[in-house]
Design an enzyme around this catalytic site. Structure first.
Site: not given
Ligand SMILES: Cc1ncc(COP(=O)(O)O)c(C=O)c1O
Length: 389
Positions: A55, A108, A180, A205
């Site tokens: 961890r 998001y 992000d 992604k």
């Molecule tokens: C732009 C963006 N940021 C953050 C996230 C969150 O990521 P996770 O699903 O890996 O927690 C996503 C998920 O779709 C996303 O599209």
């Protein structure tokens, strides 16, 4: 060395045996063995470079983190069990009760709910600002603001904001800037080089790229990452060794994959742009996109995400969606397979017409994550899905 060379060679750990493994093994262990109390003591005071507990740290994880740091041009990177674990760990480290987070309102959905419903309950103030307001970033920073959080390009309209301008305004005000960078990937956009303090990505992604890992990353200076690393130990959202291994493998081909995503998406966007059944195409690489000039200035490629308004509104979009054959009907993005989702049924589910209008989302919108297939097959699939009978 170049990004591609770094991603292949950085971080690899040959292992302890005489014959050295070419790739880093999966250290699928929760804990590590010490020879003596003296060794544990030396580990604790930092004079014995060892591992204590997975961890905290794990060799497979650290190998993958070094590759991510190379990709992001960062002093340090940390891996998490999901993108949301990365975002929540960063925000809970940098904010305390009474502080304010300024966040782009086009963000998001998970990040919005985290700030609006969870952090607000802990006494953290929040202010959601429009893209117009973010265009003059010094104006959105107040006396209690500790962090400005934003995305570029933004889901699903692919609007872009001036990353350097936001980073500069934050630095001048002594406020942390956090982006992000999931949609762009570090191949197309390097936020840290533009002065942003903290770059977050959903590793689910493009970084992993094969739709088989859930993960998240944060990159930045060592000074910023150190307290976040401590919070990761406490909240426990660290990535496991198996997905870290898969992620490190995926990272080796990141520049190759993203170049193909860029080329395929441009081909698809250009095809859709003149299609009789399409009302509008959203792709930052097209001159018609409202932020094409900003995107050209700060991105070296325009990415694999394309969005369209299908003529006939919701019924038109549902019809085309249901007829896709090669492109899969699925949420998420950034994998080798092309995917299609309808924002009104996923990221913007349940919003009123007024809320949809504010987010720039229409009922006839289809979002495409363009994968690595032969572009002619993707175009033919869209042609038959959007076509007559
Ligand atoms: C732009 C963006 N940021 C953050 C996230 C969150 O990521 P996770 O699903 O890996 O927690 C996503 C998920 O779709 C996303 O599209």
């Amino acid at each position: 060395m170049g990004q591609q060379t770094e991603l292949i060679h950085r971080g690899e750990r040959p292992g302890p045996t005489g014959s050295k493994a070419l790739t880093t093994p999966i250290y699928e262990t929760s804990t590590f063995v010490f020879e003596s109390a003296r060794d544990v003591e030396r580990y604790q005071d930092g004079s014995f470079p060892a591992y204590l507990y997975s961890r905290y740290e794990n060799p497979t994880l650290v190998a993958a983190e070094e590759k991510v740091a190379a990709a992001d041009g960062a002093e340090a990177s940390l891996l998490f069990s999901s993108g949301m674990a990365a975002t929540s760990t960063a925000l809970m480290t940098l904010l305390k009760a009474g502080d304010e987070v300024v966040c782009a309102s086009a963000i998001y959905g998970g990040t919005f709910h985290l700030i609006e419903h969870l952090l607000s309950g802990l006494g953290i103030a929040r202010r959601f600002v429009s893209l117009d307001e973010l265009a003059t970033p010094a104006g959105v920073i107040g006396p209690k603001t500790k962090i400005v959080w934003f995305e570029s390009p933004i889901n699903p309209t692919l609007r872009c904001v001036d990353v350097r301008a936001i980073a500069d305004a934050c630095r001048a005000a002594g406020v942390v800037s956090g982006i992000d960078n999931t949609f762009a990937s570090p191949v197309n956009q390097q936020p840290l080089a533009m002065g942003v303090d903290l770059s977050m990505q959903s590793a689910t992604k493009y970084l992993n790229g094969h739709s088989d890992v859930t993960g998240g990353v944060l990159s930045g200076s060592r000074a910023l990452m150190a307290p976040i690393g401590k919070t990761r130990r406490l909240l426990g959202g660290v990535m496991d060794p198996m997905p870290a291994y898969a992620l490190a493998r995926g990272l080796k081909t990141l520049p190759l994959r993203v170049a193909r995503h860029n080329a395929n998406a441009m081909a698809v966007a250009t095809f859709l742009d003149t299609h009789a059944a399409v009302e509008r195409v959203y792709y930052p690489g097209l001159a018609s996109h409202p932020d094409h000039v900003i995107a050209k200035r700060q991105m070296s490629g325009f990415g694999g995400m394309v969005c369209v308004d299908v003529k006939g509104g919701q019924a038109g979009a549902y019809r085309a969606f249901d007829r896709l054959k090669v492109i899969k009907r699925a949420a998420s993005l950034g994998g080798v397979e092309s995917l299609c989702s309808l924002p009104i049924l996923t990221s913007q589910y349940g919003l009123t017409d007024e809320e949809l209008r504010k987010a720039g989302v229409t009922r006839g919108m289809m979002r495409l994550s363009i994968g690595l297939e032969d572009p002619e097959d993707l175009i033919a699939d869209l042609e038959q899905a959007l076509g007559g009978s």
